[in-house]
Design an enzyme around this catalytic site. Structure first.
Site, PDB file in Angstrom:
ATOM      1  N   ARG A  73       0.754  -1.217   0.111  1.00 23.90           N
ATOM      2  CA  ARG A  73       0.195  -0.072  -0.185  1.00 23.90           C
ATOM      3  C   ARG A  73       0.811   1.169   0.081  1.00 23.90           C
ATOM      4  NH1 ARG A  73      -1.778   1.794   4.551  1.00 23.90           N
ATOM      5  NH2 ARG A  73      -2.279  -0.164   5.393  1.00 23.90           N
ATOM      6  N   LYS A  97      -7.565   7.052 -18.832  1.00 22.99           N
ATOM      7  CA  LYS A  97      -7.625   7.690 -20.276  1.00 22.99           C
ATOM      8  C   LYS A  97      -6.571   7.340 -21.042  1.00 22.99           C
ATOM      9  CE  LYS A  97     -11.464   8.299 -18.064  1.00 22.99           C
ATOM     10  NZ  LYS A  97     -11.810   9.730 -17.390  1.00 22.99           N
ATOM     11  N   ASP A 116      -6.173  19.412 -14.086  1.00 23.58           N
ATOM     12  CA  ASP A 116      -6.426  17.984 -14.697  1.00 23.58           C
ATOM     13  C   ASP A 116      -6.070  18.118 -15.936  1.00 23.58           C
ATOM     14  OD1 ASP A 116      -7.642  15.719 -15.605  1.00 23.58           O
ATOM     15  OD2 ASP A 116      -9.400  15.962 -14.217  1.00 23.58           O
ATOM     16  N   TYR A 119     -15.327  17.355 -15.598  1.00 21.37           N
ATOM     17  CA  TYR A 119     -15.737  15.778 -15.058  1.00 21.37           C
ATOM     18  C   TYR A 119     -16.845  15.822 -14.187  1.00 21.37           C
ATOM     19  CZ  TYR A 119     -15.576  10.970 -14.297  1.00 21.37           C
ATOM     20  OH  TYR A 119     -16.089   9.597 -14.020  1.00 21.37           O
TER      21      TYR A 119
HETATM   22  C1  LIG Z   1     -12.314   9.999 -16.051  1.00 19.98           C
HETATM   23  C2  LIG Z   1     -11.975  11.420 -15.759  1.00 19.98           C
HETATM   24  C3  LIG Z   1     -11.726  11.615 -14.219  1.00 19.98           C
HETATM   25  C4  LIG Z   1     -12.041  10.513 -13.383  1.00 19.98           C
HETATM   26  O1  LIG Z   1     -11.096   9.522 -13.402  1.00 19.98           O
HETATM   27  P1  LIG Z   1     -11.456   7.839 -13.113  1.00 19.98           P
HETATM   28  O2  LIG Z   1      -9.933   7.137 -13.585  1.00 19.98           O
HETATM   29  O3  LIG Z   1     -12.563   7.548 -13.829  1.00 19.98           O
HETATM   30  O4  LIG Z   1     -11.480   7.994 -11.528  1.00 19.98           O
HETATM   31  C5  LIG Z   1     -10.956  12.877 -13.901  1.00 19.98           C
HETATM   32  N1  LIG Z   1     -11.125  13.905 -14.561  1.00 19.98           N
HETATM   33  C6  LIG Z   1     -11.297  13.660 -16.116  1.00 19.98           C
HETATM   34  C7  LIG Z   1     -11.103  14.860 -17.050  1.00 19.98           C
HETATM   35  C8  LIG Z   1     -11.949  12.482 -16.686  1.00 19.98           C
HETATM   36  O5  LIG Z   1     -12.029  12.404 -17.881  1.00 19.98           O
END
Ligand SMILES: *Cc1c(COP(=O)(O)O)cnc(C)c1O
Length: 378
Positions: free
Chosen positions: A44, A193, A168, A96
């Site tokens: 962890r 992604k 982000d 998001y």
């Molecule tokens: C999908 C997404 C998230 C969240 O990520 P997860 O891996 O699904 O928890 C955060 N920010 C953006 C821009 C996203 O597309």
């Protein structure tokens, strides 16, 4: 960048010569003796496969520290915990939906306050600053309206008050944009992604270069327990090897499809940062090296929504983005379902908005699939 993506941070396996980073599927590690450690005690806290990935993402994002989490939301959760009750954060209004839910439904009740604004308008960011503002959290390009926020200007504004800029960077990936170079203090990613890139695992990242935050962030990862598992770390490392060539291909396809959609008689408007008449085209060119693979569009007629979603066959109707397969999303009920109607509409997410995550397939096949879906009856 291309070389680091392929080779990772360290040429890992001295002993066996393994080229692929081994998956250290071990929860715990033996101590050589009392007060002695190999550097790895319990997975962890630290795991060799995850460490390799964390070092790799830090290099790709031009940061000093990389932390890998089970999901993007796990990464964002660890960042929001840097703040205290009473703190105010300015947040991009179209972002998001899961981030909106985390902040507004969970953190608002712990005494955090948020201003949801169009951060692409820097004068609105400035006007929203309050004495208790501790951070600006942006998504650029934004999701799903493709608005571009000036990273340098946001950094200047928040640094004057000693706060943090958090970006982000999921949409462009480190291949096209490095927010830390532009003054952002922390970068977060949904590694699910583009970084992992194959719609086969979930992952999240925080990257930064702030020595003063390093221990807090590591302790939060270790204490909250949302660290990325060894196998998922390996999948993400494998995905990253082809990030550069995938990103180039995503962008090439997105550019062609955006142009095709723009001419389509059933389409009202297309949102793509690569259009020269996009309102922040110049800003995109100055802070990013590319425009990415995301395209959103308004249909003229709401009746075309079920038509498209039912009739596409190569393109898949699914939530998520950034994988090799092209996905069509209906933000209203999927990615942005958690956002209240008034706010969604003011951000532009209406019932005629569709979002395409353009994959790496043959361009002509994707266009033919859309073309036939538009023509077929429901
Ligand atoms: C999908 C997404 C998230 C969240 O990520 P997860 O891996 O699904 O928890 C955060 N920010 C953006 C821009 C996203 O597309």
């Amino acid at each position: 960048m291309r070389t680091v993506a392929v080779h990772g941070a360290t040429l890992f396996e001295g002993k066996t010569g393994a080229i692929s980073t081994p998956i250290y599927q071990s929860a715990t590690f033996r101590h050589p003796g009392l007060y002695e450690t190999t550097g790895f005690d319990y997975s962890r806290a630290i795991n060799p496969t995850r460490s390799e990935l964390e070092k790799t993402i830090a290099i790709l994002e031009h940061g000093k520290y990389g932390l890998a989490f089970a999901t993007g939301m796990g990464a964002i959760s660890s960042v929001i915990k840097l703040f205290n009750p009473g703190d105010h954060l300015i947040v991009s209004e179209d972002l998001y939906g899961g981030t909106y839910r985390l902040f507004n439904e969970y953190y608002a009740k712990y005494g955090f306050s948020f201003s949801w604004i169009d951060t692409s308008d820097i004068s609105r960011v400035e006007a929203s600053l309050k004495p208790e503002t501790r951070a600006i959290f942006i998504e650029t390009p934004s999701n799903p309206m493709m608005k571009v926020t000036d990273i340098c200007r946001c950094a200047e504004l928040i640094h004057k008050r000693g706060g943090l800029l958090i970006t982000d960077n999921t949409f462009l990936s480190p291949y096209f944009q490095n927010p830390l170079d532009l003054g952002s203090d922390l970068v977060v990613h949904s590694g699910t992604k583009y970084l992992a890139g194959h719609n086969d695992t979930l992952a999240g990242f925080v990257v930064h270069s702030r020595d003063d935050l390093a221990e807090t962030m590591i302790n939060s990862q270790k204490s909250e327990g949302a660290s990325l598992a060894p196998f998922d770390s390996w999948l993400t490392l494998r995905g990253i090897k082809t990030l550069p060539i995938r990103m180039e291909r995503h962008e090439k396809n997105a550019r062609s499809i955006a142009a095709w959609l723009r001419k389509h008689k059933q389409v009202e408007k297309v949102f793509y940062t690569g259009f020269e008449d996009h309102p922040q085209y110049g800003l995109s060119r100055s802070q990013a090296r590319g425009f990415g693979g995301m395209v959103s569009f308004y249909l003229k007629d709401k009746a075309d929504v079920p038509r498209l979603l039912k009739n596409i066959s190569l393109i898949l109707f699914a939530e998520s983005l950034g994988g090799v397969e092209t996905l069509l999303t209906y933000p209203l009920v999927q990615t942005h379902g958690a956002i209240p109607e008034a706010m969604r509409l003011s951000a532009g997410v209406n019932d005629r908005l569709m979002r395409l995550s353009v994959g790496i397939e043959e361009t002509e096949d994707l266009i033919a699939d859309l073309d036939s879906a538009f023509r077929k009856s429901i």
